[in-house]
Design a protein around this motif. Structure first.
Motif, PDB file in Angstrom:
ATOM      1  N   LYS A   1     -30.811 -84.485  -2.781  1.00 46.76           N
ATOM      2  CA  LYS A   1     -31.979 -84.918  -3.526  1.00 46.76           C
ATOM      3  C   LYS A   1     -33.097 -85.438  -2.632  1.00 46.76           C
ATOM      4  O   LYS A   1     -34.065 -84.765  -2.423  1.00 46.76           O
TER       5      LYS A   1
ATOM      6  N   VAL B   1     -38.279 -79.319  -3.140  1.00 52.41           N
ATOM      7  CA  VAL B   1     -37.791 -80.365  -4.034  1.00 52.41           C
ATOM      8  C   VAL B   1     -38.655 -81.616  -3.992  1.00 52.41           C
ATOM      9  O   VAL B   1     -38.345 -82.607  -4.644  1.00 52.41           O
TER      10      VAL B   1
ATOM     11  N   LYS C   1     -36.210 -87.546 -10.120  1.00 56.18           N
ATOM     12  CA  LYS C   1     -34.760 -87.659 -10.056  1.00 56.18           C
ATOM     13  C   LYS C   1     -34.317 -89.083  -9.713  1.00 56.18           C
ATOM     14  O   LYS C   1     -33.353 -89.601 -10.265  1.00 56.18           O
TER      15      LYS C   1
ATOM     16  N   ASP D   1     -30.908 -76.807  -9.794  1.00 58.57           N
ATOM     17  CA  ASP D   1     -30.512 -77.826  -8.828  1.00 58.57           C
ATOM     18  C   ASP D   1     -29.281 -77.427  -8.032  1.00 58.57           C
ATOM     19  O   ASP D   1     -28.814 -78.183  -7.179  1.00 58.57           O
TER      20      ASP D   1
ATOM     21  N   GLU E   1     -31.524 -80.643 -15.390  1.00 56.40           N
ATOM     22  CA  GLU E   1     -32.941 -80.516 -15.136  1.00 56.40           C
ATOM     23  C   GLU E   1     -33.596 -81.611 -15.968  1.00 56.40           C
ATOM     24  O   GLU E   1     -33.564 -81.584 -17.204  1.00 56.40           O
TER      25      GLU E   1
END
Length: 672
Positions: free
Chosen positions: A6, A17, A24, A480, A516
Motif C-alpha cells: 500500500k 497507487v 486506503k 489491488d 476497492e
C-alpha cells in the motif's frame, strides 16, 4: 526492486497507487479504531539482528554444494544472467515474493542447464544475504559476475534496509567472494543498473527508500577490476548528464556504455481545492511519476601513459536523439536484455487513466529490438517455422561449395579451441578428444511451443544465452491484487518460430485485501503530461558507428569540441556502410561462407587500427572476421526478416545467386 504494501510499493508501482494511498490509509485507520486491532507493521524490527541470524545459519554450510531441484519458487526483482564461461547455463539469484500480507526475501542461487532442461540449487557458506532490487552483470575482460546492493525488509515491510556490499561470483566453481575495495565505494541503493567496459564495472542510478520518502540517484561509479578500487568521476562543469532514475537499461559499448529509459518521481506543484472568487488558489508540492524516454551515451577514455593504472578514466555524457519507432505509449517496467549490439525489450505497463477508482493501467506483451548504433526500435513478431529449402544438385558447383563447407568446419573448430584453451593449437587435440567421446548427447525433453506471447506483465527478468531469450517471472496487477508469475519461457531470436514453455505453475493465492474503497479522493491533483520532461528535441549526439575505422573531423569534434547540430548532421551524412549485406533466408554460416574474403580484409584493417600491428595467426584473424560478420548479420536481422515475410507472401522461398548455381547464366534451358 522491492514491493511495498500500500504505502510503500516499488518505485515504479508507487506511481500507479499514489492516488489510492491516502484513501486506503484512512479506511484502514477507521477499521483499526473500530475493531481495536494492533496495527504494528514491524516498525520495531531490528533488521541488522535479523540479517546476522541469516548469516549464522548460512555459515553452517561447510562448502559449496550443488544439487538438482525443482524450478525456483515465484519471485520478483531477482536477477537472471547468462554465464560468461558456459553458453549452456543461466544463473538466477535473489528476489522477493509478496503475497499481499507478508514479504519473503531470497538468497538462493539457481542454475538452469539449457541443454539438459535441469535446475540446480547452489548453497554456499559465504553467499550474499537475502535481497531484491540488486544489480548483476558480467565482468567483461576480467571475467566472472559482479553483484552490488539491493534491499531487504521486515515481513510486513515496515522497516527497510539497503545494501552497499559488492560481490564476485566465479561461474565455474560457483564460489562467491566479497570484494573489499580500496577507499570509498558507492552508497547503499537498489533499483540501480550495472554493465561492463573492458576491465571496468560501471554502476549508475538507483534509489534509496526509507518508507517515508524515496530518493532517486544519478551518480556514476566505476570499479577497476585490476586495482580493486572504485572511482566516482564527475562530469566537467557545464556538461549534461542523465536525470536521477531507476529501472533503466544500461548496456555495454566498445567505447563506453549506453543508457535507455528509466523511471523516477520528480517534484512538482499541484492546485489544492477550488479557486475562490478574487482569491489565489493554494498549491502544494507533490511527486510526479515520470517514465523517461531519453537515451545517453557514456564515452569513456582511458588515461594515456598511466603505467600503474591508478588514474581514473575520463568520462563524458552525450545525449542522443529520441529513438525512432520507440514503443508507444511509453511504458514503465519494460525490461531489456543486451544481445550483440541490440537491446531486446519485453512487456511494461502504461497508466492510461486516473479516475475516482484510482489509476487504470494497460499491460503489454510486445517484444522489441532496439538497435543501439542506429537508435531505432523494431517490433519482433512470431513467425511460423518455414519448410526446409530444397537443396540444389550436388553436381552444380559441388566442389567449390564443398571447399567452403570444409573451410567453415575448420573455422568452427578453431573458434571452439580459442574459447576453450585461448589458443589455436588446441584444435587438433580437442578434435581427437571429441572423437574418443562416444557418449550420446543428452536428450532434451520436448516442451510445448506456443504461437502467442506470454501473458502481459511488467518487471520480468530477461536473459539471453546462445541467441535465445529467456523470460522469467514478472508481475501483473488487477485491482489491488498483484500476480507474480511462476513460469519461464524461451524465444529463439534468430527464428522467432514460437514461444517455448520451460515451466509454468499456477499463481499462488493472494493473501491481501481485494477491496476497492468506496470513498475516493477528489481529483484535485490534475497531473498533466510532463512536456518534454526528457528533453526529446531534435538536438542530440548519435552513437559513434563501430568497426568503420572513420576518423572524420566531425567525429573528432564530438570528442574535443562543443556539440552542435551541424556536427551531428555531418556525422550522420558521412556514415555509410559498404560492408557485405545478408540476403533473405541466409543463415549466419552461409552469409560468412559467401563473404568471408571481405570480412577477412575488414578484420585485418580492424586489428591494424586497434593494435598498430598484425601480430596474429591466420586462424585468429579469421575469428575476428567471423565476429564482424556476426555483428553485421544481427544488425540487419529485423530488415531481413521483413523482406523474408514479403517474399514468402509472394511465394518466394529462397533467393539464390545465379553464379552460385554452377555458373549457368543464360540459354534456352534457363528460360524454361
Amino acid at each position: 526492486m522491492g514491493k511495498k504494501e500500500k504505502k510503500s510499493k516499488t518505485a515504479e508501482q508507487k506511481a500507479r497507487v499514489a492516488a489510492k494511498q491516502s484513501k486506503k490509509a484512512a479506511q484502514k485507520d477507521k477499521k483499526i479504531k473500530s475493531k481495536g486491532v494492533d496495527k504494528s507493521d514491524g516498525e520495531d524490527v531490528d533488521l541488522e539482528s535479523v540479517l546476522k541470524e541469516y548469516a549464522k545459519k548460512q555459515a553452517q554450510f561447510l562448502k559449496v554444494t550443488e544439487i538438482s531441484c525443482e524450478p525456483p519458487s515465484p519471485r520478483s526483482s531477482a536477477t537472471l544472467l547468462g554465464s560468461p564461461s558456459n553458453s549452456k547455463e543461466l544463473f538466477l539469484f535473489g528476489g522477493e515474493y509478496f503475497n499481499g500480507a507478508l514479504a519473503t526475501f531470497f538468497n538462493d542461487l539457481f542454475i538452469y542447464l539449457t541443454e539438459k532442461d535441469e535446475w540446480r540449487r547452489v548453497t554456499s557458506p559465504n553467499s550474499p544475504l537475502p535481497r531484491s532490487g540488486h544489480a548483476w552483470c558480467r565482468g567483461g575482460n576480467s571475467g566472472g559476475m559482479y553483484l552490488f546492493g539491493g534491499e531487504f525488509s521486515s515481513p510486513k515491510q515496515g522497516t527497510f534496509y539497503h545494501y552497499n556490499d559488492f560481490w564476485r561470483l566465479d561461474p565455474s566453481c560457483r564460489e562467491w567472494t566479497r570484494m573489499d575495495s580500496k577507499g570509498k565505494g558507492p552508497p547503499a541503493r537498489s533499483g540501480h543498473r550495472m554493465t561492463y567496459f573492458k576491465n571496468f564495472i560501471l554502476l549508475f542510478g538507483g534509489f534509496q527508500d526509507t518508507s517515508q520518502q524515496t530518493k532517486y540517484l544519478q551518480d556514476l561509479w566505476i570499479y577497476d577490476c585490476e586495482n580493486f578500487v572504485w572511482h566516482n568521476p564527475t562530469p566537467a562543469p557545464g556538461t549534461q548528464k542523465p536525470d536521477a532514475r531507476s529501472s533503466f537499461s544500461f548496456h555495454p559499448h566498445e567505447l563506453g556504455a549506453v543508457i535507455c529509459g528509466g523511471y523516477s518521481r520528480v517534484k512538482s506543484t499541484a492546485a489544492v481545492g477550488k479557486q475562490s472568487k478574487g482569491g489565489n488558489q493554494s498549491l502544494r508540492s507533490i511527486l510526479k511519476p515520470t517514465v523517461h524516454q531519453d537515451t545517453w551515451f557514456l564515452r569513456i577514455t582511458q588515461p594515456q601513459g598511466d603505467i600503474s593504472g591508478s588514474s581514473p578514466p575520463a568520462v563524458r555524457w552525450e545525449r542522443r536523439k529520441k529513438p525512432v519507432n520507440a514503443p508507444n505509449p511509453p511504458r514503465a517496467g519494460a525490461t531489456m536484455a543486451y544481445h550483440k549490439g541490440r537491446g531486446i525489450l519485453f512487456g511494461g505497463v502504461h497508466d492510461v487513466e486516473e479516475s475516482e477508482e484510482g489509476i487504470d493501467s494497460e499491460f503489454f506483451d510486445t517484444l522489441f529490438a532496439w538497435n543501439i548504433e542506429r537508435n531505432r526500435y523494431f517490433q519482433l513478431t512470431l513467425r511460423h517455422a518455414r519448410a526446409a529449402p530444397i537443396k540444389l544438385a550436388e553436381d552444380r558447383g559441388g566442389a567449390r561449395r564443398g571447399r567452403g563447407r570444409a573451410d567453415e568446419a575448420e573455422l568452427l573448430r578453431n573458434l571452439a579451441a580459442l574459447q576453450a584453451t585461448g589458443t589455436i593449437t588446441g584444435a587438433d587435440i580437442m578434435e581427437a578428444d571429441n572423437s574418443m567421446d562416444v557418449e550420446d548427447p543428452p536428450v532434451k525433453p520436448v516442451k510445448p511451443i506456443l504461437m502467442t506471447m506470454p501473458h502481459p506483465r511488467f518487471n520480468a527478468q530477461l536473459a539471453i544465452q546462445d541467441d535465445v531469450l529467456y523470460i522469467f517471472g514478472g508481475t501483473y496487477e488487477h485491482g489491488d491484487r498483484e500476480y507474480t508469475f511462476d513460469e519461464m519461457w524461451a524465444i529463439d531470436l534468430g527464428k522467432l518460430d514460437g514461444v517455448q514453455e520451460i515451466y509454468k505453475r499456477e499463481v499462488e493465492n493472494w493473501q491481501g485485501s481485494d477491496e476497492e474503497g468506496s470513498e475516493s479522493e477528489s481529483n484535485d491533483e490534475d497531473e498533466s503530461e510532463d512536456e518534454d520532461v526528457d528533453g526529446n528535441s531534435s538536438m542530440g549526439v548519435p552513437l559513434p558507428p563501430s568497426e568503420t575505422g572513420a576518423t572524420s573531423t566531425a567525429a573528432e569534434a564530438l570528442v574535443s569540441g562543443p556539440i552542435t547540430k551541424t556536427v551531428v548532421d555531418e556525422m550522420e551524412s558521412e556514415v555509410r556502410d559498404d560492408r557485405p549485406h545478408p540476403r533473405p533466408f541466409e543463415t549466419l554460416r552461409d552469409f560468412f561462407a559467401r563473404t568471408t574474403n571481405s570480412w577477412q580484409e575488414l578484420g585485418l584493417e580492424s586489428v591494424r587500427l586497434r593494435d598498430g600491428t598484425i601480430d596474429r595467426s591466420i586462424k585468429e584473424l579469421r575469428k575476428v572476421a567471423f565476429d564482424l560478420a556476426e555483428t553485421k548479420w544481427w544488425d540487419c536481422r529485423e530488415e531481413i526478416t521483413a523482406l523474408e515475410d514479403e517474399q514468402e507472401e509472394a511465394g518466394i522461398g529462397e533467393v539464390v545467386s545465379m553464379t552460385e548455381r554452377g555458373g549457368e547464366t543464360g540459354g534456352a534451358s534457363r528460360r524454361r
